[in-house]
Design an enzyme around this catalytic site. Structure first.
Site, mmCIF file in Angstrom:
data_model
loop_
_atom_site.group_PDB
_atom_site.id
_atom_site.type_symbol
_atom_site.label_atom_id
_atom_site.label_comp_id
_atom_site.label_asym_id
_atom_site.label_seq_id
_atom_site.Cartn_x
_atom_site.Cartn_y
_atom_site.Cartn_z
ATOM 1 N N LYS A 12 -4.431 1.538 14.131
ATOM 2 C CA LYS A 12 -4.599 2.238 12.850
ATOM 3 C C LYS A 12 -4.204 3.715 12.966
ATOM 4 O O LYS A 12 -4.116 4.269 14.068
ATOM 5 C CB LYS A 12 -6.049 2.092 12.389
ATOM 6 C CG LYS A 12 -6.434 0.675 11.957
ATOM 7 C CD LYS A 12 -7.889 0.656 11.501
ATOM 8 C CE LYS A 12 -8.276 -0.676 10.879
ATOM 9 N NZ LYS A 12 -9.685 -0.633 10.389
ATOM 10 N N TYR A 52 -5.819 -6.132 2.690
ATOM 11 C CA TYR A 52 -7.264 -5.932 2.542
ATOM 12 C C TYR A 52 -7.796 -6.516 1.233
ATOM 13 O O TYR A 52 -8.828 -6.064 0.727
ATOM 14 C CB TYR A 52 -7.591 -4.444 2.641
ATOM 15 C CG TYR A 52 -7.616 -3.910 4.059
ATOM 16 C CD1 TYR A 52 -8.396 -4.535 5.048
ATOM 17 C CD2 TYR A 52 -6.892 -2.778 4.421
ATOM 18 C CE1 TYR A 52 -8.440 -4.039 6.350
ATOM 19 C CE2 TYR A 52 -6.934 -2.274 5.728
ATOM 20 C CZ TYR A 52 -7.708 -2.909 6.681
ATOM 21 O OH TYR A 52 -7.763 -2.421 7.966
ATOM 22 N N PHE A 60 -15.593 1.279 -0.676
ATOM 23 C CA PHE A 60 -14.724 1.944 0.307
ATOM 24 C C PHE A 60 -13.258 1.516 0.204
ATOM 25 O O PHE A 60 -12.421 1.960 0.985
ATOM 26 C CB PHE A 60 -15.241 1.702 1.733
ATOM 27 C CG PHE A 60 -15.302 0.248 2.143
ATOM 28 C CD1 PHE A 60 -14.184 -0.409 2.660
ATOM 29 C CD2 PHE A 60 -16.488 -0.470 2.031
ATOM 30 C CE1 PHE A 60 -14.231 -1.745 3.044
ATOM 31 C CE2 PHE A 60 -16.554 -1.820 2.409
ATOM 32 C CZ PHE A 60 -15.419 -2.452 2.915
ATOM 33 N N ARG A 88 -11.211 -9.979 18.970
ATOM 34 C CA ARG A 88 -12.365 -9.396 18.266
ATOM 35 C C ARG A 88 -13.388 -8.877 19.278
ATOM 36 O O ARG A 88 -13.960 -7.811 19.096
ATOM 37 C CB ARG A 88 -13.016 -10.437 17.342
ATOM 38 C CG ARG A 88 -12.196 -10.814 16.123
ATOM 39 C CD ARG A 88 -12.014 -9.718 15.101
ATOM 40 N NE ARG A 88 -13.224 -9.296 14.442
ATOM 41 C CZ ARG A 88 -13.263 -8.578 13.313
ATOM 42 N NH1 ARG A 88 -12.125 -8.201 12.708
ATOM 43 N NH2 ARG A 88 -14.393 -8.203 12.782
ATOM 44 N N THR A 94 -17.360 -3.752 13.775
ATOM 45 C CA THR A 94 -16.684 -2.871 12.806
ATOM 46 C C THR A 94 -17.106 -1.407 12.920
ATOM 47 O O THR A 94 -16.266 -0.501 12.874
ATOM 48 C CB THR A 94 -16.974 -3.383 11.371
ATOM 49 O OG1 THR A 94 -16.551 -4.749 11.286
ATOM 50 C CG2 THR A 94 -16.245 -2.543 10.336
ATOM 51 N N ARG A 105 -13.533 0.064 20.139
ATOM 52 C CA ARG A 105 -14.279 0.881 19.174
ATOM 53 C C ARG A 105 -15.461 1.577 19.846
ATOM 54 O O ARG A 105 -15.806 2.712 19.499
ATOM 55 C CB ARG A 105 -14.717 0.015 17.994
ATOM 56 C CG ARG A 105 -13.528 -0.377 17.088
ATOM 57 C CD ARG A 105 -13.879 -1.522 16.146
ATOM 58 N NE ARG A 105 -12.879 -1.722 15.107
ATOM 59 C CZ ARG A 105 -12.893 -2.748 14.260
ATOM 60 N NH1 ARG A 105 -13.847 -3.669 14.346
ATOM 61 N NH2 ARG A 105 -11.954 -2.861 13.336
ATOM 62 N N ASN A 115 -11.964 3.431 12.689
ATOM 63 C CA ASN A 115 -12.334 2.557 13.807
ATOM 64 C C ASN A 115 -11.137 2.018 14.601
ATOM 65 O O ASN A 115 -11.224 0.985 15.257
ATOM 66 C CB ASN A 115 -13.267 1.443 13.326
ATOM 67 C CG ASN A 115 -12.625 0.553 12.284
ATOM 68 O OD1 ASN A 115 -11.466 0.754 11.911
ATOM 69 N ND2 ASN A 115 -13.360 -0.437 11.824
ATOM 70 N N HIS A 118 -7.297 -2.775 13.849
ATOM 71 C CA HIS A 118 -7.592 -3.957 13.040
ATOM 72 C C HIS A 118 -7.318 -5.191 13.884
ATOM 73 O O HIS A 118 -6.387 -5.199 14.691
ATOM 74 C CB HIS A 118 -6.692 -4.009 11.803
ATOM 75 C CG HIS A 118 -6.736 -5.360 11.133
ATOM 76 N ND1 HIS A 118 -7.735 -5.711 10.252
ATOM 77 C CD2 HIS A 118 -5.948 -6.464 11.278
ATOM 78 C CE1 HIS A 118 -7.551 -6.969 9.864
ATOM 79 N NE2 HIS A 118 -6.467 -7.449 10.476
ATOM 80 N N GLU A 129 -2.222 -13.122 8.089
ATOM 81 C CA GLU A 129 -1.848 -11.726 8.360
ATOM 82 C C GLU A 129 -0.555 -11.635 9.172
ATOM 83 O O GLU A 129 0.258 -10.739 8.936
ATOM 84 C CB GLU A 129 -3.004 -11.024 9.081
ATOM 85 C CG GLU A 129 -4.225 -10.892 8.170
ATOM 86 C CD GLU A 129 -5.454 -10.347 8.871
ATOM 87 O OE1 GLU A 129 -5.403 -10.072 10.094
ATOM 88 O OE2 GLU A 129 -6.494 -10.185 8.190
HETATM 89 P P1 IDP Z 1 -13.176 -5.342 10.546
HETATM 90 O O1 IDP Z 1 -12.025 -4.348 10.610
HETATM 91 O O2 IDP Z 1 -14.106 -5.198 11.727
HETATM 92 O O3 IDP Z 1 -12.702 -6.753 10.349
HETATM 93 P P2 IDP Z 1 -13.998 -5.406 7.753
HETATM 94 O O4 IDP Z 1 -15.395 -5.692 7.295
HETATM 95 O O5 IDP Z 1 -12.968 -6.459 7.544
HETATM 96 O O6 IDP Z 1 -14.064 -4.948 9.276
HETATM 97 O O7 IDP Z 1 -13.535 -4.075 7.005
HETATM 98 C C1 IDP Z 1 -12.194 -3.682 7.046
HETATM 99 C C2 IDP Z 1 -12.113 -2.218 7.351
HETATM 100 O O8 IDP Z 1 -12.658 -1.493 6.257
HETATM 101 C C3 IDP Z 1 -12.930 -1.763 8.560
HETATM 102 O O9 IDP Z 1 -12.245 -1.922 9.776
HETATM 103 C C4 IDP Z 1 -13.138 -0.308 8.249
HETATM 104 O O10 IDP Z 1 -11.968 0.458 8.560
HETATM 105 C C5 IDP Z 1 -13.310 -0.323 6.745
HETATM 106 N N1 IDP Z 1 -14.706 -0.415 6.337
HETATM 107 C C6 IDP Z 1 -15.501 -1.504 6.345
HETATM 108 N N2 IDP Z 1 -16.730 -1.223 5.877
HETATM 109 C C7 IDP Z 1 -16.702 0.084 5.558
HETATM 110 C C8 IDP Z 1 -17.674 0.984 5.004
HETATM 111 O O11 IDP Z 1 -18.816 0.617 4.716
HETATM 112 N N3 IDP Z 1 -17.265 2.281 4.833
HETATM 113 C C9 IDP Z 1 -16.013 2.710 5.137
HETATM 114 N N4 IDP Z 1 -15.073 1.895 5.640
HETATM 115 C C10 IDP Z 1 -15.411 0.607 5.853
HETATM 116 MG MG MG Z 2 -11.767 -7.630 8.737
#
Ligand code: IDP
Ligand code: MG
Length: 152
Positions: A12, A52, A60, A88, A94, A105, A115, A118, A129
């Site tokens: 990212k 997304y 967000f 993962r 996350t 992370r 973070n 992805h 994807e």
């Molecule tokens: P993941 O990347 O671990 O699969 P997801 O729940 O799919 O997590 O969320 C996608 C991305 O959205 C996260 O990696 C993060 O960058 C962002 N994200 C998720 N939840 C939040 C939040 O509560 N606040 C801000 N950004 C968030």
């Molecule tokens: Mg995800």
């Protein structure tokens, strides 16, 4: 050997801006995964929204699209036994604040919105994807011989 899978990772923009692309990709290579696709690219608004789509409507979402389109990313397809769960586990949960040390992370991040990486969250997401980011001819097949020295 677990069934071979393919999964998409994105280095990212925060990781790119911090010069961590090589470090992150090295971790996947050392884990034993095989890179079968890789490119540097700028994600545009339309691709970000499709990628997304499951998060559309969440508070967000707009910030997430702005973040992922804010700098070039490295997109890669990784292949190996149980690759989806292995990747993962390698990246951690996350929220970096809660991610275990030793994960990407957990070693490099502090905030959920920055973070670093992805990764597809299921085999079905992996297929979807990989198809969003790579044309079939951009995926490279390795010689079957190499299975003998990489995988069981
Ligand atoms: P993941 O990347 O671990 O699969 P997801 O729940 O799919 O997590 O969320 C996608 C991305 O959205 C996260 O990696 C993060 O960058 C962002 N994200 C998720 N939840 C939040 C939040 O509560 N606040 C801000 N950004 C968030
Ligand atoms: Mg995800």
């Amino acid at each position: 050997m677990d069934a071979p899978q393919r999964t998409l990772i994105l280095v990212k923009p925060d990781a790119m801006q911090r010069g961590l692309a090589g470090e992150l990709i090295t971790r996947f290579e050392r884990r034993g995964l095989r890179i079968v696709g890789m490119k540097l690219m700028q994600i545009d608004d339309a691709l970000a929204r499709r990628h997304y789509a499951e998060h559309e409507g969440k508070p967000f979402f707009a910030g997430l699209v702005a973040y992922i389109t804010s700098a070039p990313v490295v997109a890669a397809v990784l292949e190996g036994p149980a690759a989806v769960v292995v990747v993962r586990n390698t990246i951690g949960v996350t929220n970096p604040a809660e991610a275990a040390p030793g994960t990407i992370r957990g070693d490099f991040g502090l905030e959920r919105g920055r973070n670093l990486v992805h990764a597809s969250d299921s085999p079905e997401s992996g297929t979807r994807e990989v198809g969003l980011f790579f044309r079939p001819e951009e995926i490279v097949s390795w010689a079957r011989d190499t299975d003998r020295w990489i995988f069981e």
